[in-house]
Design a protein around this motif. Structure first.
Motif: not given
Length: 297
Positions: A97-103, A244-247, A264-270, A290-297
Motif C-alpha cells: 500500500a501507499d505505493t503508486p505505480i509510476h512517478p 462500498p469498500l471499507v477504508g 486505505r481502501q480494503a482492496l487486494h489483487s489476490h 495483507p495484515p491490514d485486511m487479514a485482521w478482520i477475517f
C-alpha cells in the motif's frame, strides 16, 4: 538489458521474409526498427541480415534485443520489494500500500518504478520500466513487470485481448449478496480529476463479477473478477451496489467502524493467471490478504 532469441525455421515458414516471420511472432514495428539499428541484432545463420531477406527451412534466426539506457526521470530508490517470480522476461511483484505505480508531478520517489529501477541498478543492468497491469496507489497485490520490449509488447497484446486474468479480494461494508454481476458504465466525475462515477450517458462500459466469501462484524469479504479495466472500477461498482469498500475515503464516507484501523481502501489483487509471453507456459500466482485486511477475517 540484453535478451537473445534463436529460432529454427520450419518447412511451413520457408519462403517467409524475416519481417513477416517476426511479425507473426508478435514483434512490433517499433521492435523491428530497434533491431535494424542494433549491431548484429538480426542474424541469419550467423550473418547479419536485412529484414526483407527470405528464410528457408533449417535456417537459424538469431535475434538480440539490447537496451543500453534506463528509463529517464525515474530515480532509483532503495525499496523492500516483494518479488514473487522472476525469469529472463518478466517479474511478478506483490505491491504494498501507499505505493503508486509510476512517478507523478507530486511524487518522484515513493513509487514502485523507483524501487524497480534501484533493483536493476544495483545489478548494473540498464532497465526500461514497463508495468503491464495497474493498481491504485493504496491497492495492494500482484503486478507484472516486463523485462524487455518484446515481452512488454506480447503482454500488452494479451492484456488488450483480456487474456491476463485477475481476481481481487475486498472488504465491503454490510452484507453483500452471495454473488452477482455489476454492469454499469463509469465516467470521470465532472469537476474532479480523480473521482469516478456511474454515468449511463457518458460512461464507458464496465463489468464486475463478485462472490461473497465470508461475513464478519458487519463486513463482507468479497472476491471480484473484472471483465473491463476502468479506473477505480471495483471501488465505484461496490459503492453503486450499496456496499462500498471499507477504508475507501473517496467512495465510503459513512462506515466509521473500521475507518481508523483501515487506512486505505480494503482492496487486494489476490490472484493472477496468464500464459507466459515467451514460453507459453501457464502461470498462476496467489497473494494472501495483507495484515491490514487479514485482521478482520
Amino acid at each position: 538489458m540484453k535478451r537473445i532469441f534463436k529460432y529454427t525455421i520450419s518447412p511451413e515458414d520457408s519462403g517467409s521474409t524475416i519481417t513477416k516471420y517476426l511479425r507473426d511472432l508478435g514483434y512490433s514495428r517499433h521492435i523491428l526498427t530497434h533491431l535494424k539499428y542494433t549491431e548484429r541484432g538480426i542474424l541469419q545463420n550467423g550473418s547479419p541480415a536485412y529484414t526483407n531477406r527470405c528464410l528457408f527451412a533449417g535456417d537459424t534466426l538469431t535475434i538480440t534485443l539490447l537496451e543500453t539506457e534506463s528509463s529517464k526521470n525515474i530515480i532509483p530508490i532503495p525499496m523492500n520489494l516483494s518479488i514473487i517470480y522472476e525469469d529472463e522476461d518478466i517479474l511478478v511483484v506483490d505491491k504494498p500500500a501507499d505505493t503508486p505505480i509510476h512517478p507523478s508531478m507530486d511524487n518522484y520517489e515513493n513509487t514502485l518504478a523507483n524501487g524497480i529501477a534501484w533493483y536493476f541498478q544495483k545489478q548494473g543492468i540498464p532497465f526500461i520500466y514497463r508495468c503491464i497491469n495497474r493498481l491504485d496507489r493504496d491497492t495492494t497485490g500482484l503486478l507484472i513487470i516486463a523485462k524487455h520490449m518484446y515481452s512488454a509488447s506480447l503482454l500488452s497484446q494479451m492484456s488488450a485481448r483480456r487474456e491476463i486474468h485477475r481476481e481481487y479480494l475486498s472488504i465491503a461494508a454490510g452484507l453483500v449478496p452471495d454473488s452477482g454481476v455489476i454492469d454499469a458504465p463509469i465516467a470521470r466525475r465532472e469537476a474532479s480529476a480523480i473521482e469516478r462515477c456511474i454515468d449511463f450517458e457518458r460512461g464507458e462500459r464496465a463489468v464486475t463479477h463478485f462472490w461473497r466469501e465470508a461475513v464478519q462484524d458487519g463486513c463482507s469479504l468479497v472476491r471480484l473478477k473484472l471483465e473491463t479495466g476502468r479506473t477505480h472500477q471495483i471501488r465505484v461498482h461496490m459503492q453503486y451496489l450499496g456496499h462500498p469498500l471499507v477504508g475507501d475515503f473517496l467512495y465510503c464516507s459513512d462506515f466509521p467502524a473500521y475507518q481508523k484501523r483501515m487506512q486505505r481502501q480494503a482492496l487486494h489483487s489476490h490472484h493472477l493467471q496468464f500464459q507466459h509471453p515467451i514460453t507459453g507456459q501457464q502461470m498462476s500466482f496467489t497473494s494472501p490478504l495483507p495484515p491490514d485486511m487479514a485482521w478482520i477475517f
